[in-house]
Design a protein around this motif. Structure first.
Motif, short mmCIF file in Angstrom:
data_model
loop_
_atom_site.label_atom_id
_atom_site.label_comp_id
_atom_site.label_asym_id
_atom_site.label_seq_id
_atom_site.Cartn_x
_atom_site.Cartn_y
_atom_site.Cartn_z
N THR A 76 -13.10 -8.00 35.74
CA THR A 76 -13.66 -9.27 36.18
C THR A 76 -15.18 -9.16 36.30
O THR A 76 -15.72 -8.04 36.35
CB THR A 76 -13.09 -9.66 37.55
N GLN A 130 -16.97 -9.56 38.86
CA GLN A 130 -17.26 -8.81 40.09
C GLN A 130 -17.12 -7.31 39.86
O GLN A 130 -17.97 -6.52 40.30
CB GLN A 130 -16.33 -9.26 41.21
N THR A 180 -21.68 -11.52 31.85
CA THR A 180 -21.97 -10.72 33.04
C THR A 180 -23.09 -9.73 32.76
O THR A 180 -23.97 -9.51 33.61
CB THR A 180 -20.71 -9.99 33.53
N GLU A 224 -12.12 -11.78 25.74
CA GLU A 224 -12.66 -11.24 27.00
C GLU A 224 -14.11 -10.77 26.86
O GLU A 224 -14.91 -10.88 27.80
CB GLU A 224 -11.79 -10.08 27.50
N VAL A 254 -16.16 -12.96 29.35
CA VAL A 254 -16.30 -12.24 30.63
C VAL A 254 -17.40 -11.19 30.57
O VAL A 254 -18.33 -11.20 31.38
CB VAL A 254 -14.96 -11.57 31.02
N ASN A 278 -7.02 -7.92 32.63
CA ASN A 278 -6.96 -8.68 33.88
C ASN A 278 -7.78 -8.03 35.00
O ASN A 278 -8.23 -8.71 35.92
CB ASN A 278 -5.51 -8.84 34.33
N HIS A 279 -7.94 -6.73 34.92
CA HIS A 279 -8.71 -6.01 35.94
C HIS A 279 -10.22 -6.16 35.76
O HIS A 279 -10.98 -6.06 36.73
CB HIS A 279 -8.36 -4.52 35.93
#
Length: 348
Positions: free
Chosen positions: A179, A181, A231, A223, A227, A176-177
């Protein structure tokens, strides 16, 4: 630029019931260390004299009340408290935790004010430092609040540098941490640090996957595909040499890590287990991304051997040398950035 012998190295003393104070004094018992820097230990002359006598060390200490009183060629101890401290090696003690924080806070203030050039922190106990006024899981989070920038735990040794997307985060919360960003922020921090702190002109960075086998196409988590990979592709388009995600289980055993200037692990143990295995006690914890230089050894308080005189000084000594090197590299980088063509500033 300062000469090496004038570089002021502040040292926060950490948990006095651990091995930190012993290691610090043993390092500077060798007078040759004073040719590289002027040490300023944030503690008290009474406390450090007790440690000196306990280990029967041949070292002269210079007690001071302000950083400005520090003498080149001497082991300076800045008095952060006046009272005697009840040191019982090997025991966890809330009162000892309070002294660790007093030392850290005064050393950090001196660092912010540029009264010292860099900070080396002795190990703390993350449990006994907690209080109503200090609620941080460790040095890094506190320094991130006090100093400008975005901190990143960067473990460094000869031929190996490992950064982390997440550090002191419970395993159940890691995904969850991480991301988009956060990924961009940490990669940019590592990239900038490699250039200004380690003189790497065109950094090559490898990123380790979040899940085993980077998710195996979604069989072991999505993930990495949803994610992390997108990125990284976006970052590559900006021109940065970023590669991955790589499966963490085979990355180090295959020696693939040797092909990169830095590796970024997704979480604490994914990065620190191989780092500490490969660094053999020579590793340094560097807090990248801040406007000041802070390093620390890669070990903890080591209560089990505290007071016995057997603590290894290697990692702490390396933390001092690494801090000095980074400080000088950063100064040189800033000077080149301000005067990229190397023109003399003298008027003709």
């Amino acid at each position: 630029m300062k000469k090496e012998e004038n570089i002021k190295v502040g040292i926060s003393i950490g948990d006095l019931n651990g091995i930190g104070a012993e290691v610090v004094l043993k390092i500077f018992e060798d007078n040759r260390m004073l040719e590289f820097c002027t040490p300023i230990i944030f503690a008290s002359i009474k406390t450090m004299s007790f440690v000196k006598n306990h280990f029967n060390l041949d070292i002269k200490l210079n007690g001071i009340h302000t950083v400005g009183q520090a003498l080149t060629g001497r082991v300076n101890v800045l008095n952060c408290w006046k009272e005697n401290v009840n040191i019982i090696f090997g025991q966890e003690d809330l009162k000892i935790g309070e002294y660790a924080i007093k030392s850290l806070e005064q050393a950090t203030k001196a660092l912010k004010n540029e009264d010292i050039d860099l900070l080396v922190t002795a190990p703390i106990n993350k449990h006994n430092i907690q209080s109503e006024t200090f609620k941080f899981p460790g040095h890094t989070d506190y320094l991130n609040q006090e100093l400008e920038g975005n901190s990143l735990m960067f473990m460094v040794t000869e031929g190996l540098r490992i950064g982390l997307f997440t550090d002191h985060v419970p395993v159940k919360d890691i995904a969850n941490h991480i991301t988009p960003q956060l990924i961009e922020e940490k990669i940019n921090t590592v990239y900038a640090s490699l250039k200004q702190d380690f003189k790497v002109n065109k950094p090559k960075i490898a990123v380790l996957g979040i899940n085993p086998h980077t998710g195996d196409n979604g069989v072991i988590g999505n993930e990495d595909d949803e994610v992390l990979r997108p990125t990284l592709n976006k970052i590559k388009e900006s021109g940065k040499l970023v590669f991955g995600p790589y499966a963490a289980d085979s990355f180090f055993g295959s020696n693939n890590y040797k092909n990169f200037d830095a590796i970024i692990a997704s979480y604490h143990d994914q990065g620190l287990i191989p780092f500490k295995t490969l660094s053999f006690g020579q590793g340094v914890n560097y807090t990248a991304g801040l406007n000041r230089v802070r390093t620390s050894p890669d070990h903890g308080t080591a209560y089990e051997i505290a007071g016995k005189g057997t603590a290894d000084i290697s990692s702490f000594k390396e933390a001092i040398f690494t801090g000095i090197k980074i400080f000088r590299n950063r100064k040189e980088y800033q000077e080149i950035s301000q005067n990229p063509l190397g023109f003399s500033k003298r008027k003709i």
